[in-house]
Design a protein around this motif. Sequence first.
Motif, PDB file in Angstrom:
ATOM      1  N   VAL A  63      48.238  33.698  48.006  1.00 16.20           N
ATOM      2  CA  VAL A  63      48.041  32.568  48.876  1.00 16.20           C
ATOM      3  C   VAL A  63      47.835  31.312  47.551  1.00 16.20           C
ATOM      4  O   VAL A  63      48.144  30.206  48.108  1.00 16.20           O
ATOM      5  CB  VAL A  63      46.818  32.472  49.695  1.00 16.20           C
ATOM      6  CG1 VAL A  63      47.280  33.568  51.176  1.00 16.20           C
ATOM      7  CG2 VAL A  63      45.587  32.768  49.201  1.00 16.20           C
ATOM      8  N   SER A  64      47.391  31.777  46.713  1.00 22.25           N
ATOM      9  CA  SER A  64      47.055  30.686  45.610  1.00 22.25           C
ATOM     10  C   SER A  64      48.074  30.681  44.502  1.00 22.25           C
ATOM     11  O   SER A  64      47.776  29.745  43.701  1.00 22.25           O
ATOM     12  CB  SER A  64      45.567  30.876  44.909  1.00 22.25           C
ATOM     13  OG  SER A  64      45.595  32.053  44.300  1.00 22.25           O
ATOM     14  N   ASN A  65      48.905  31.625  44.668  1.00 20.24           N
ATOM     15  CA  ASN A  65      49.869  31.611  43.487  1.00 20.24           C
ATOM     16  C   ASN A  65      49.566  31.833  42.299  1.00 20.24           C
ATOM     17  O   ASN A  65      49.912  31.433  41.133  1.00 20.24           O
ATOM     18  CB  ASN A  65      50.718  30.378  43.601  1.00 20.24           C
ATOM     19  CG  ASN A  65      52.081  30.670  44.615  1.00 20.24           C
ATOM     20  OD1 ASN A  65      52.647  31.704  44.800  1.00 20.24           O
ATOM     21  ND2 ASN A  65      52.471  29.290  45.269  1.00 20.24           N
ATOM     22  N   SER A  66      48.335  32.643  42.099  1.00 14.64           N
ATOM     23  CA  SER A  66      47.708  32.981  40.728  1.00 14.64           C
ATOM     24  C   SER A  66      48.216  34.175  40.220  1.00 14.64           C
ATOM     25  O   SER A  66      47.616  34.457  39.019  1.00 14.64           O
ATOM     26  CB  SER A  66      46.194  32.971  41.110  1.00 14.64           C
ATOM     27  OG  SER A  66      45.794  31.681  41.602  1.00 14.64           O
ATOM     28  N   MET A 110      41.505  35.534  41.136  1.00 18.95           N
ATOM     29  CA  MET A 110      42.254  35.212  41.835  1.00 18.95           C
ATOM     30  C   MET A 110      41.536  33.914  42.812  1.00 18.95           C
ATOM     31  O   MET A 110      42.229  32.919  43.115  1.00 18.95           O
ATOM     32  CB  MET A 110      42.898  36.161  42.674  1.00 18.95           C
ATOM     33  CG  MET A 110      43.975  37.135  41.873  1.00 18.95           C
ATOM     34  SD  MET A 110      45.465  36.384  41.311  1.00 18.95           S
ATOM     35  CE  MET A 110      44.667  36.356  39.541  1.00 18.95           C
ATOM     36  N   VAL A 111      40.495  34.267  43.188  1.00 17.67           N
ATOM     37  CA  VAL A 111      39.498  33.579  44.261  1.00 17.67           C
ATOM     38  C   VAL A 111      39.384  32.231  43.536  1.00 17.67           C
ATOM     39  O   VAL A 111      39.518  31.136  44.209  1.00 17.67           O
ATOM     40  CB  VAL A 111      38.547  34.220  44.537  1.00 17.67           C
ATOM     41  CG1 VAL A 111      37.637  33.054  45.368  1.00 17.67           C
ATOM     42  CG2 VAL A 111      38.751  35.379  45.661  1.00 17.67           C
ATOM     43  N   ARG A 112      38.848  32.271  42.288  1.00 11.26           N
ATOM     44  CA  ARG A 112      38.511  30.972  41.544  1.00 11.26           C
ATOM     45  C   ARG A 112      39.544  30.361  40.608  1.00 11.26           C
ATOM     46  O   ARG A 112      39.204  29.327  40.269  1.00 11.26           O
ATOM     47  CB  ARG A 112      37.387  31.570  40.792  1.00 11.26           C
ATOM     48  CG  ARG A 112      35.963  31.823  41.339  1.00 11.26           C
ATOM     49  CD  ARG A 112      34.929  31.966  40.237  1.00 11.26           C
ATOM     50  NE  ARG A 112      33.632  32.679  40.902  1.00 11.26           N
ATOM     51  CZ  ARG A 112      32.579  32.599  40.352  1.00 11.26           C
ATOM     52  NH1 ARG A 112      32.399  32.120  39.163  1.00 11.26           N
ATOM     53  NH2 ARG A 112      31.633  33.387  41.122  1.00 11.26           N
ATOM     54  N   ARG A 113      40.674  31.038  40.678  1.00 11.30           N
ATOM     55  CA  ARG A 113      41.609  30.481  39.950  1.00 11.30           C
ATOM     56  C   ARG A 113      41.583  30.087  38.602  1.00 11.30           C
ATOM     57  O   ARG A 113      41.668  29.200  38.050  1.00 11.30           O
ATOM     58  CB  ARG A 113      42.402  29.249  40.758  1.00 11.30           C
ATOM     59  CG  ARG A 113      42.925  29.814  42.130  1.00 11.30           C
ATOM     60  CD  ARG A 113      43.521  28.499  42.492  1.00 11.30           C
ATOM     61  NE  ARG A 113      44.923  28.249  41.825  1.00 11.30           N
ATOM     62  CZ  ARG A 113      45.914  27.299  42.231  1.00 11.30           C
ATOM     63  NH1 ARG A 113      45.665  26.835  43.380  1.00 11.30           N
ATOM     64  NH2 ARG A 113      47.014  27.372  41.798  1.00 11.30           N
ATOM     65  N   ALA A 125      44.354  37.069  47.777  1.00 13.50           N
ATOM     66  CA  ALA A 125      43.955  35.705  47.258  1.00 13.50           C
ATOM     67  C   ALA A 125      45.104  35.084  46.001  1.00 13.50           C
ATOM     68  O   ALA A 125      45.451  34.158  46.148  1.00 13.50           O
ATOM     69  CB  ALA A 125      42.610  36.055  46.365  1.00 13.50           C
ATOM     70  N   GLY A 126      45.568  36.192  45.140  1.00 18.25           N
ATOM     71  CA  GLY A 126      46.493  35.629  44.383  1.00 18.25           C
ATOM     72  C   GLY A 126      47.705  35.295  45.003  1.00 18.25           C
ATOM     73  O   GLY A 126      48.418  34.234  44.366  1.00 18.25           O
TER      74      GLY A 126
END
Length: 250
Positions: free
Chosen positions: A169-172, A107-110, A166-167
Amino acid sequence: MAALAPHVVRSLSMQLVFATLTLGFGILALRVAPRPGRNVRLGAWHLAGVTFTTIGAIATVVDVLAIPAAVQGSGRFFDFFLHASTIGNDARGFAVFGFALALTDMMVRRRPAPPRRVVIWGMVGLLAVGAGVGVLEGAFVGSRQHSVIALVSGATVVALFAALYAGMVSNSIDWHLWVALGIYAVREALASVISAARAAGYIANEWKPSAVWIFPLGMASVLVMLWCTLVRLGVARGTDAPGLLERLRG
């Protein structure tokens, strides 16, 4: 051997149903994403599927063995079951903790999930580490086992909430899996507190909170997780779905 008390039968039944539902969630998650692929959201589903299928299968086997062990009440098989359940609990705990760390990294690194063979061998390694911790624990000691469970569950909860944030906010991660894992994280947080309280009770040789009520709560949470997965399957297997913020924004 003697007849089991009604409350023991209820407890064993709820544990087995809980384990079977967890296994069902893992299998359905793998139907959403049979392979990791290059899509981050589908990769998260695949990782969850492998993890929950594994821990659900282990829990189901342990809970099936719990029935003859409870009927026997004492003896070699009963002692074997206590040690085996300790090893199984620790193995499952480390497996979920590893999943939470891997999901956080994704999630952080997408970035997409690792290839299937890496996921499988990683799971085998985590199970081996957890089983090793269980072996080192030796004969079942309530305070020690619940302390380990509380520690590993607490670390898992922190990692899972980090992954979910993280997922989001990044829409992952799509909203179906986000809700399912969010419910699981809350349940794990409650289970960690209960295990810590039970460990303290064993150490002090005083009253310990009963774990029986956690099983209905666990079953209810897994049912919601299953519902999220079935809804996701309705979107169409192998296709993308909106993230949580995308869903809220319409």
